[in-house]
Write a protein that holds these residues in place. Sequence first.
Motif, PDB file in Angstrom:
ATOM      1  N   UNK A 160       0.845  -1.206   0.000  1.00  0.00           N
ATOM      2  CA  UNK A 160       0.000   0.000   0.000  1.00  0.00           C
ATOM      3  C   UNK A 160       0.872   1.245   0.000  1.00  0.00           C
ATOM      4  N   UNK A 161       1.921   1.228   0.815  1.00  0.00           N
ATOM      5  CA  UNK A 161       2.849   2.361   0.901  1.00  0.00           C
ATOM      6  C   UNK A 161       3.503   2.629  -0.449  1.00  0.00           C
ATOM      7  N   UNK A 162       3.945   1.580  -1.122  1.00  0.00           N
ATOM      8  CA  UNK A 162       4.554   1.732  -2.443  1.00  0.00           C
ATOM      9  C   UNK A 162       3.587   2.417  -3.411  1.00  0.00           C
ATOM     10  N   UNK A 163       2.370   1.898  -3.503  1.00  0.00           N
ATOM     11  CA  UNK A 163       1.394   2.462  -4.442  1.00  0.00           C
ATOM     12  C   UNK A 163       1.071   3.914  -4.109  1.00  0.00           C
ATOM     13  N   UNK A 164       0.811   4.200  -2.839  1.00  0.00           N
ATOM     14  CA  UNK A 164       0.420   5.558  -2.462  1.00  0.00           C
ATOM     15  C   UNK A 164       1.577   6.546  -2.564  1.00  0.00           C
ATOM     16  N   UNK A 165       2.807   6.077  -2.332  1.00  0.00           N
ATOM     17  CA  UNK A 165       3.950   6.981  -2.458  1.00  0.00           C
ATOM     18  C   UNK A 165       4.170   7.365  -3.919  1.00  0.00           C
ATOM     19  N   UNK A 166       4.048   6.402  -4.808  1.00  0.00           N
ATOM     20  CA  UNK A 166       4.200   6.700  -6.235  1.00  0.00           C
ATOM     21  C   UNK A 166       3.090   7.657  -6.684  1.00  0.00           C
ATOM     22  N   UNK A 167       1.858   7.358  -6.292  1.00  0.00           N
ATOM     23  CA  UNK A 167       0.740   8.224  -6.667  1.00  0.00           C
ATOM     24  C   UNK A 167       0.870   9.607  -6.014  1.00  0.00           C
ATOM     25  N   UNK A 168       1.356   9.648  -4.785  1.00  0.00           N
ATOM     26  CA  UNK A 168       1.561  10.927  -4.100  1.00  0.00           C
ATOM     27  C   UNK A 168       2.610  11.778  -4.784  1.00  0.00           C
ATOM     28  N   UNK A 169       3.671  11.134  -5.266  1.00  0.00           N
ATOM     29  CA  UNK A 169       4.713  11.867  -5.982  1.00  0.00           C
ATOM     30  C   UNK A 169       4.167  12.437  -7.294  1.00  0.00           C
ATOM     31  N   UNK A 170       3.413  11.618  -8.002  1.00  0.00           N
ATOM     32  CA  UNK A 170       2.793  12.094  -9.247  1.00  0.00           C
ATOM     33  C   UNK A 170       1.848  13.246  -8.939  1.00  0.00           C
ATOM     34  N   UNK A 191      13.586  19.353  -3.081  1.00  0.00           N
ATOM     35  CA  UNK A 191      12.395  18.622  -2.648  1.00  0.00           C
ATOM     36  C   UNK A 191      11.931  17.663  -3.751  1.00  0.00           C
ATOM     37  N   UNK A 192      11.935  18.128  -4.991  1.00  0.00           N
ATOM     38  CA  UNK A 192      11.546  17.288  -6.125  1.00  0.00           C
ATOM     39  C   UNK A 192      12.512  16.113  -6.283  1.00  0.00           C
ATOM     40  N   UNK A 193      13.815  16.398  -6.286  1.00  0.00           N
ATOM     41  CA  UNK A 193      14.806  15.332  -6.487  1.00  0.00           C
ATOM     42  C   UNK A 193      14.771  14.306  -5.360  1.00  0.00           C
ATOM     43  N   UNK A 194      14.606  14.781  -4.123  1.00  0.00           N
ATOM     44  CA  UNK A 194      14.521  13.847  -2.998  1.00  0.00           C
ATOM     45  C   UNK A 194      13.260  12.986  -3.115  1.00  0.00           C
ATOM     46  N   UNK A 195      12.156  13.593  -3.524  1.00  0.00           N
ATOM     47  CA  UNK A 195      10.922  12.836  -3.712  1.00  0.00           C
ATOM     48  C   UNK A 195      11.058  11.776  -4.795  1.00  0.00           C
ATOM     49  N   UNK A 196      11.685  12.142  -5.901  1.00  0.00           N
ATOM     50  CA  UNK A 196      11.916  11.166  -6.966  1.00  0.00           C
ATOM     51  C   UNK A 196      12.859  10.063  -6.485  1.00  0.00           C
ATOM     52  N   UNK A 197      13.855  10.448  -5.699  1.00  0.00           N
ATOM     53  CA  UNK A 197      14.763   9.461  -5.109  1.00  0.00           C
ATOM     54  C   UNK A 197      14.020   8.497  -4.194  1.00  0.00           C
TER      55      UNK A 197
END
Length: 161
Positions: free
Chosen positions: A67-77, A95-101
């Motif tokens: 669930x964390x994986x899915x929501x983190x990817x969707x949250x980043x998008x 902030x963007x680069x760290x989020x993508x990381x």
Amino acid sequence: MSLHNLAVLQPYLSFFHPITMWILLVVALYAMYLGVQVRRTRLAEGESKKELVKGRFAIRHHQIGSILLALMVMGAIGGITVTYLNNGKIVISPHLFAGLGMVGLISTSAALVPFMQKHDWVRSIHVSLNLILLGLFAWQAVTGVQIVQEILSQMMKNGAG
């Protein structure tokens, strides 16, 4: 639906990403707790192990991690999308680069799961990646609050002007 039609939702959209990410930070900490319990269960013996097995920590850790994986990817998008809607461009920032990381770290960590049963060193990499992920996540929370403060400040100026 044009971008202009989203203007009504824009004030709310600006806060959806940070609220979601704060919730996910708590979920990530819970996933870490479950992971520690999985390790305790794996290393325990006798009655202690029987008692820990009842907690079904491995299953819960795997489910929460998914669930964390899915929501983190969707949250980043979502965060990138809202940034674009608010600014008409993607703001290139730490902030963007760290989020993508973070998206890369959690994806890699999840990809290692099938190999963890046969190789202890893979489990160590999984744990290390997730600890780095939590460190980045905490840093993201702080910088995210700063960004929200800037958004609120801008909203106040636009509302007062």
